[in-house]
Design a protein around this motif. Structure first.
Motif, PDB file in Angstrom:
ATOM      1  N   GLU A 205      -0.836  -4.057  -9.380  1.00  0.00           N
ATOM      2  CA  GLU A 205      -0.554  -3.045 -10.397  1.00  0.00           C
ATOM      3  C   GLU A 205       0.923  -2.658 -10.423  1.00  0.00           C
ATOM      4  OE1 GLU A 205      -2.873  -2.951  -8.108  1.00  0.00           O
ATOM      5  OE2 GLU A 205      -4.800  -2.287  -8.905  1.00  0.00           O
ATOM      6  N   VAL A 206       1.481  -2.378  -9.244  1.00  0.00           N
ATOM      7  CA  VAL A 206       2.882  -1.943  -9.189  1.00  0.00           C
ATOM      8  C   VAL A 206       3.812  -3.066  -9.611  1.00  0.00           C
ATOM      9  CG1 VAL A 206       4.728  -1.118  -7.667  1.00  0.00           C
ATOM     10  CG2 VAL A 206       2.424  -0.170  -7.454  1.00  0.00           C
TER      11      VAL A 206
ATOM     12  N   THR B 215       0.826  -1.204   0.000  1.00  0.00           N
ATOM     13  CA  THR B 215       0.000   0.000   0.000  1.00  0.00           C
ATOM     14  C   THR B 215       0.867   1.264   0.000  1.00  0.00           C
ATOM     15  OG1 THR B 215      -0.038   0.282   2.407  1.00  0.00           O
ATOM     16  CG2 THR B 215      -1.649  -1.260   1.455  1.00  0.00           C
ATOM     17  N   GLU B 216       0.199   2.406  -0.169  1.00  0.00           N
ATOM     18  CA  GLU B 216       0.897   3.690  -0.054  1.00  0.00           C
ATOM     19  C   GLU B 216       1.593   3.807   1.297  1.00  0.00           C
ATOM     20  OE1 GLU B 216      -0.452   7.790  -0.803  1.00  0.00           O
ATOM     21  OE2 GLU B 216      -1.815   6.936  -2.288  1.00  0.00           O
TER      22      GLU B 216
ATOM     23  N   CYS C 258       3.994   3.534  -8.657  1.00  0.00           N
ATOM     24  CA  CYS C 258       3.389   3.165  -9.937  1.00  0.00           C
ATOM     25  C   CYS C 258       4.127   2.048 -10.666  1.00  0.00           C
ATOM     26  CB  CYS C 258       3.270   4.384 -10.850  1.00  0.00           C
ATOM     27  SG  CYS C 258       4.859   5.025 -11.422  1.00  0.00           S
TER      28      CYS C 258
ATOM     29  N   TYR D 118      -2.742   5.153 -13.950  1.00  0.00           N
ATOM     30  CA  TYR D 118      -1.817   4.597 -12.948  1.00  0.00           C
ATOM     31  C   TYR D 118      -1.771   5.409 -11.665  1.00  0.00           C
ATOM     32  CZ  TYR D 118      -0.514   2.676 -17.447  1.00  0.00           C
ATOM     33  OH  TYR D 118      -0.557   2.103 -18.690  1.00  0.00           O
ATOM     34  N   TRP D 119      -1.988   6.715 -11.782  1.00  0.00           N
ATOM     35  CA  TRP D 119      -1.877   7.595 -10.619  1.00  0.00           C
ATOM     36  C   TRP D 119      -3.243   8.052 -10.088  1.00  0.00           C
ATOM     37  CZ3 TRP D 119       2.460   8.879  -7.831  1.00  0.00           C
ATOM     38  CH2 TRP D 119       3.671   8.420  -8.363  1.00  0.00           C
TER      39      TRP D 119
ATOM     40  N   ASN E 134      -5.481   6.733  -8.242  1.00  0.00           N
ATOM     41  CA  ASN E 134      -5.835   6.409  -6.856  1.00  0.00           C
ATOM     42  C   ASN E 134      -4.744   6.760  -5.852  1.00  0.00           C
ATOM     43  OD1 ASN E 134      -8.396   5.327  -7.566  1.00  0.00           O
ATOM     44  ND2 ASN E 134      -7.376   3.446  -8.256  1.00  0.00           N
ATOM     45  N   ILE E 135      -3.734   7.502  -6.316  1.00  0.00           N
ATOM     46  CA  ILE E 135      -2.643   7.913  -5.421  1.00  0.00           C
ATOM     47  C   ILE E 135      -2.986   9.286  -4.841  1.00  0.00           C
ATOM     48  CG2 ILE E 135      -0.170   8.387  -5.247  1.00  0.00           C
ATOM     49  CD1 ILE E 135      -0.847   5.447  -5.850  1.00  0.00           C
TER      50      ILE E 135
ATOM     51  N   ASN F 104      -4.842   1.517   0.335  1.00  0.00           N
ATOM     52  CA  ASN F 104      -5.327   0.729  -0.798  1.00  0.00           C
ATOM     53  C   ASN F 104      -4.241  -0.208  -1.307  1.00  0.00           C
ATOM     54  OD1 ASN F 104      -4.059   3.223  -1.527  1.00  0.00           O
ATOM     55  ND2 ASN F 104      -4.539   2.784  -3.666  1.00  0.00           N
ATOM     56  N   ASN F 105      -4.590  -1.456  -1.604  1.00  0.00           N
ATOM     57  CA  ASN F 105      -3.598  -2.446  -2.037  1.00  0.00           C
ATOM     58  C   ASN F 105      -3.238  -2.234  -3.511  1.00  0.00           C
ATOM     59  OD1 ASN F 105      -1.890  -4.583  -2.281  1.00  0.00           O
ATOM     60  ND2 ASN F 105      -3.400  -6.181  -1.863  1.00  0.00           N
ATOM     61  N   MET F 106      -1.977  -1.874  -3.759  1.00  0.00           N
ATOM     62  CA  MET F 106      -1.509  -1.603  -5.118  1.00  0.00           C
ATOM     63  C   MET F 106      -0.573  -2.697  -5.621  1.00  0.00           C
ATOM     64  SD  MET F 106      -0.298   2.330  -4.459  1.00  0.00           S
ATOM     65  CE  MET F 106       1.175   1.782  -3.598  1.00  0.00           C
TER      66      MET F 106
END
Length: 409
Positions: free
Chosen positions: A310-311, A134-135, A232, A262-263, A265-266, A305-307
C-alpha cells in the motif's frame, strides 16, 4: 576558503594543506595532500555535480570505503562563505545518525573532504525495495531521525532541509539498518529568529511561510511530515493543482486529516505523535527529546502489519518523478555531491510576500540579502514538483532552496 590563500607549496611544488580548525575534524587531524594520498587510494569519479565531484576513496590500512568530495574553488568565487558555513557545521557534528566528515584538505584551487559513504539508498528506496514494511519499521526510522535532531538541536544547529532524499539507509554487516542524515547545505546555527524562506515546500513549516521568525522546531515539522508519509505514502498537505500558494495555505492552516481507508489500520498512537509533531504553534510542537520518549517510538505501541504494498503504491503515485531514480548516481553519492551553492537558486516566495505584491527579488540579490541578514522575498516562479527541483509538474513536494547565510532578524 580563499582561491589564492590558505596553502603554500613545498620545494617540489606540491601544495601543502592548510587546516581551518587546529583541533582537526571530529577528532581527526587535518591532513596534507601527500598524507591523504598515502592514507587513501583514490579511484574513479562516482558523482559529478555543479560545484563538486565525488570520487571513490578507500582507506589503505583498513580497506574501508569512503567518498572523496572535491570542491572546485574557481566555481565558488565570491560565495566561499556559503561553503565555509556548511563545512564548519560538518566539522562540529559527530553522531551515528549523521553522515560524517572524516577529514579535510585545503589547497589553493580545491577543497578536499573525506566523507562517510552510505550505500543503502534513501528512505523511499528502503520502503519500495523491501518485501515487508510495518509500523514498527517506520517507528525505528523516526527514532533514528529524532536522535539526529536531538543531537543537532542540542548544538543549536537547525538543518532546514529534512526530507526523505537526505535520509540514507546504512546497512551494517549484521543485517541491521539505520538512517543517516546528510546534506547540510541549508544548515545554520540558531542565535535568534531566522527569516530566510527556504527548505522544500512539502516539508516546510508554517512559521517559515509566515515570515514571523523561526528556529529549531522547523526540523520537527519536517520530521512530522516524513512520519505521515512513512505510514501512508503521501504527504499531509498537498496541492491538487501544483500551486505553491495553495500548498502554503494548507500548511498555514495546518488542518491534519487521516483519510480512510489509508489510515484505517494505523494505530492511534502513531496519529497522536504525528499531530504533536505537526502542531502549527511551534512552541506547542514536540521537541526531538519528546518524540524519542513517545510510546509509538520508545515502546511497543506500533504494530507489525505489513503495509509495504500500500505505501509503495502511494509513494510511486505521489512521488513518481523520484521513483525510481532517474540516473546512475546513488542516493548516498548524490547527497554528498550537493553543496550550499546548489541550494542558492531555489528560494521560494511565501504567501505573505505574494499577497502583498512585493516584487520578487532577483535570485542573486535575494541570496546576497539573506546572507547579509535580511528577510528574503524569493522569485515568483510556479511551484515545482515532487523532489525534482524546478522540474516536472506532478505533486508540489520539493524545490530545495538556497543557503545558510541568515542571522537573527
Amino acid at each position: 576558503i580563499s582561491p589564492h590563500g590558505g596553502s603554500s607549496s613545498n620545494v617540489n611544488g606540491v601544495p601543502e594543506s592548510h587546516c581551518q580548525s587546529p583541533e582537526g575534524v571530529n577528532g581527526n587531524k587535518c591532513s596534507g595532500s601527500s598524507t591523504i594520498l598515502e592514507k587513501y587510494k583514490v579511484g574513479k569519479v562516482i558523482g559529478d555535480g555543479n560545484f563538486a565531484v565525488v570520487k571513490e576513496c578507500v582507506e589503505r590500512s583498513t580497506g574501508k570505503e569512503f567518498a572523496l568530495k572535491i570542491i572546485d574553488k574557481a566555481k565558488c568565487c565570491g560565495k566561499e562563505h556559503l561553503i565555509e558555513n556548511e563545512v564548519s557545521i560538518l566539522r562540529r557534528v559527530k553522531h551515528p545518525n549523521i553522515i560524517m566528515l572524516i577529514e579535510e584538505m585545503d589547497t589553493p584551487t580545491e577543497l578536499y573532504l573525506v566523507m562517510e559513504l552510505v550505500k543503502g539508498g534513501d528512505l523511499f528506496d528502503a520502503i519500495t525495495s523491501s518485501t515487508k514494511y510495518t509500523e514498527r519499521d517506520g517507528s525505528a526510522m523516526v527514532y533514528n531521525l529524532a536522535s539526529a535532531l536531538k543531537y543537532l538541536h542540542g548544538l543549536n544547529i537547525v538543518h532546514r532541509d529534512i526530507k526523505p532524499e537526505n535520509l540514507l539507509v546504512c546497512e551494517y554487516p549484521d543485517g541491521t539498518k539505520s538512517l543517516k542524515l546528510g546534506d547540510f547545505g541549508l544548515a545554520t546555527v540558531v542565535e535568534g529568529p531566522l527569516y530566510t524562506v527556504c527548505g522544500t515546500p512539502t516539508y516546510v513549516a508554517p512559521e517559515i511561510i509566515a515570515e514571523t521568525g523561526y528556529g529549531l522546531k522547523v526540523d520537527i515539522w519536517a520530521a512530522g511530515v516524513i512520519t505521515y508519509i512513512l505510514l501512508c505514502g503521501f504527504p499531509p498537505f498537498r496541492s491538487e493543482n501544483n500551486l505553491q500558494e495553495d500548498l502554503f495555505d494548507q500548511i498555514l492552516v495546518g488542518k491534519l486529516e487521516f483519510p480512510s481507508p489509508y489510515w484505517d489500520n494505523i494505530t492511534d498512537s502513531a496519529k497522536e505523535l504525528i499531530s504533536l509533531m505537526l502542531h502549527v504553534n511551534a512552541e506547542a510542537r514536540y521537541t526531538a527529546a519528546q518524540i524519542l520518549s513517545h510510546p509509538w517510538v520508545s515502546d511497543d505501541a506500533s504494530q507489525e502489519n505489513n503495509m509495504q504494498a500500500e505505501v509503495t503504491g502511494k509513494l510511486k503515485q505521489h512521488f513518481n518523478n523520484t521513483l525510481p531514480k532517474q540516473n546512475t548516481t546513488s542516493a548516498g553519492v548524490s547527497v554528498i555531491m550537493n553543496t550550499a551553492l546548489d541550494k542558492e537558486g531555489q528560494i521560494f516566495c511565501s504567501k505573505r510576500c505574494q499577497d502583498s505584491g512585493r516584487a520578487g527579488m532577483e535570485k542573486t540579490s535575494a541570496i546576497a540579502a539573506a546572507a547579509d541578514d535580511s528577510r528574503v522575498a524569493g522569485s515568483k516562479t510556479p511551484f515545482p514538483a515532487a523532489s525534482e527541483p524546478l522540474r516536472s509538474p506532478k505533486l508540489p513536494a520539493s524545490v530545495s532552496p538556497e543557503f545558510a547565510g541568515d542571522q537573527p532578524g
